[in-house]
Scaffold this active site. Structure first.
Site, mmCIF file in Angstrom:
data_model
loop_
_atom_site.group_PDB
_atom_site.id
_atom_site.type_symbol
_atom_site.label_atom_id
_atom_site.label_comp_id
_atom_site.label_asym_id
_atom_site.label_seq_id
_atom_site.Cartn_x
_atom_site.Cartn_y
_atom_site.Cartn_z
ATOM 1 N N ARG A 125 -21.544 10.484 5.762
ATOM 2 C CA ARG A 125 -20.547 10.469 4.638
ATOM 3 C C ARG A 125 -19.437 9.378 5.592
ATOM 4 O O ARG A 125 -19.124 9.597 6.712
ATOM 5 C CB ARG A 125 -19.617 11.542 4.511
ATOM 6 C CG ARG A 125 -20.421 12.653 3.597
ATOM 7 C CD ARG A 125 -20.520 12.419 2.332
ATOM 8 N NE ARG A 125 -21.257 13.246 1.511
ATOM 9 C CZ ARG A 125 -22.611 13.034 1.223
ATOM 10 N NH1 ARG A 125 -23.292 12.079 1.696
ATOM 11 N NH2 ARG A 125 -23.130 13.925 0.403
ATOM 12 N N GLU A 126 -19.209 8.272 4.732
ATOM 13 C CA GLU A 126 -18.153 7.308 5.259
ATOM 14 C C GLU A 126 -16.817 7.814 4.413
ATOM 15 O O GLU A 126 -16.816 7.786 3.142
ATOM 16 C CB GLU A 126 -18.513 6.024 4.921
ATOM 17 C CG GLU A 126 -19.867 5.485 5.789
ATOM 18 C CD GLU A 126 -20.235 4.111 5.642
ATOM 19 O OE1 GLU A 126 -20.959 3.795 6.300
ATOM 20 O OE2 GLU A 126 -19.894 3.828 4.653
ATOM 21 N N ARG A 153 2.244 -2.129 -5.488
ATOM 22 C CA ARG A 153 1.136 -1.623 -4.885
ATOM 23 C C ARG A 153 0.004 -2.521 -5.197
ATOM 24 O O ARG A 153 -0.302 -2.606 -6.209
ATOM 25 C CB ARG A 153 0.605 -0.369 -5.520
ATOM 26 C CG ARG A 153 1.796 0.905 -5.151
ATOM 27 C CD ARG A 153 2.066 1.008 -3.692
ATOM 28 N NE ARG A 153 2.868 2.104 -3.171
ATOM 29 C CZ ARG A 153 3.315 2.686 -1.938
ATOM 30 N NH1 ARG A 153 2.834 1.649 -0.840
ATOM 31 N NH2 ARG A 153 4.163 3.672 -1.988
ATOM 32 N N ALA A 204 8.312 8.667 -0.492
ATOM 33 C CA ALA A 204 7.279 8.982 0.219
ATOM 34 C C ALA A 204 7.051 8.394 1.705
ATOM 35 O O ALA A 204 7.509 6.948 1.655
ATOM 36 C CB ALA A 204 6.210 9.073 -0.495
ATOM 37 N N GLU A 229 12.269 10.431 5.233
ATOM 38 C CA GLU A 229 11.665 9.418 4.157
ATOM 39 C C GLU A 229 12.806 9.107 3.177
ATOM 40 O O GLU A 229 13.150 8.081 2.473
ATOM 41 C CB GLU A 229 10.323 9.553 3.605
ATOM 42 C CG GLU A 229 9.190 9.435 4.484
ATOM 43 C CD GLU A 229 8.995 8.178 4.890
ATOM 44 O OE1 GLU A 229 9.511 6.946 4.379
ATOM 45 O OE2 GLU A 229 8.349 7.684 6.000
ATOM 46 N N GLU A 250 14.454 5.895 2.402
ATOM 47 C CA GLU A 250 13.893 5.002 1.119
ATOM 48 C C GLU A 250 15.066 5.212 -0.032
ATOM 49 O O GLU A 250 15.334 4.537 -0.917
ATOM 50 C CB GLU A 250 12.648 5.286 0.695
ATOM 51 C CG GLU A 250 11.618 5.216 1.588
ATOM 52 C CD GLU A 250 10.493 5.297 0.937
ATOM 53 O OE1 GLU A 250 10.262 5.764 -0.337
ATOM 54 O OE2 GLU A 250 9.264 4.626 1.442
ATOM 55 N N GLU A 307 9.770 -2.847 1.262
ATOM 56 C CA GLU A 307 10.815 -1.741 1.067
ATOM 57 C C GLU A 307 12.238 -2.399 0.608
ATOM 58 O O GLU A 307 13.176 -1.788 0.250
ATOM 59 C CB GLU A 307 11.112 -0.664 2.015
ATOM 60 C CG GLU A 307 9.770 -0.097 2.180
ATOM 61 C CD GLU A 307 9.875 1.275 3.323
ATOM 62 O OE1 GLU A 307 10.972 1.182 4.068
ATOM 63 O OE2 GLU A 307 8.913 2.228 3.354
#
Length: 223
Positions: free
Chosen positions: A51-52, A81, A93, A110, A114, A162
């Site tokens: 599994r990767e 994003r 977050a 956070e 933020e 940000e």
């Protein structure tokens, strides 16, 4: 047959944390923030498989809620994003990338960095794993209330992606409607908003301690 499968009870609906033996493990790709790891996994009678997956440090998010000026409102931020090519509305977050930092302390950090906010009350709202077939990320969503502004001389100086992120307060019902209509699609904000809506309707009876153990997080399950 599937229609004859047993009927599950509440007590049955608990994920079983039971890691299988890993005879070999290697870093297949070393990244700037996280790595891709290749493991061989012993599944017992099913044999050994490879599994990767993305080896992720985990993250926390904060649903900051105020009720001091009428209907319940939540704070959302907008961030670009690149993998999905979208400016997404999200919750404050961040990664769990400070060794030994309790998750609720990371959430408070956070929120301050933020959103320039502090909270006098913290509760655990929701836990989830992002994409367990290919990503080890476990994420915890906290509910932050009794909010106040960070003093001006302590405001965090944002930079990079940000810098200049839009923020805004929105009626909780309106935010939930936007999730259900598919106008905002980020998984964390959807889970946080829907969990808050249901919990609030139940008088917040579902909230858990902010420092509750986190067995779903691969790196924190033994704490």
């Amino acid at each position: 047959m599937t229609l004859g499968a047993p009927r599950l009870r509440v007590a049955d609906l608990v994920d079983r944390v039971q890691p299988r033996p890993v005879p070999t493990s290697e870093v297949a790709l070393q990244g700037r923030v996280w790595d891709v790891r290749r493991d061989t996994v012993d599944l017992g009678e099913a044999g050994t498989v490879t599994r990767e997956y993305v080896d992720h440090p985990g993250a926390v998010a904060v649903l900051a809620l105020r009720e001091d000026r009428g209907p319940a409102e939540v704070l959302l931020i907008q961030q670009y994003r690149h993998p999905v090519g979208a400016f997404e509305w999200e919750l404050p977050a961040g990664l769990l990338d400070v060794d030994g930092e309790p998750p609720v302390h990371a959430a408070a950090r956070e929120l301050a960095e933020e959103a320039d906010l502090r909270a006098g009350r913290w509760d655990l709202l929701a836990d989830y794993v992002s994409s367990p077939g290919g990503l080890s990320e476990a994420l915890r969503v906290f509910l932050a209330r009794d909010l106040s502004d960070v003093p001006g001389d302590e405001v965090f100086e944002r930079e990079g992606e940000e810098l200049g992120m839009p923020t805004g307060w929105v009626d909780l019902d309106v935010a939930v409607e936007s999730v259900l209509a598919g106008r905002i699609r980020n998984a964390t904000v959807a889970i946080g908003l829907l969990s808050a809506q249901v919990s609030r309707a139940q008088g917040w009876a579902s909230l858990r301690r902010a420092d509750e153990p986190w067995p779903a997080h691969p790196r924190l399950r033994d704490r």
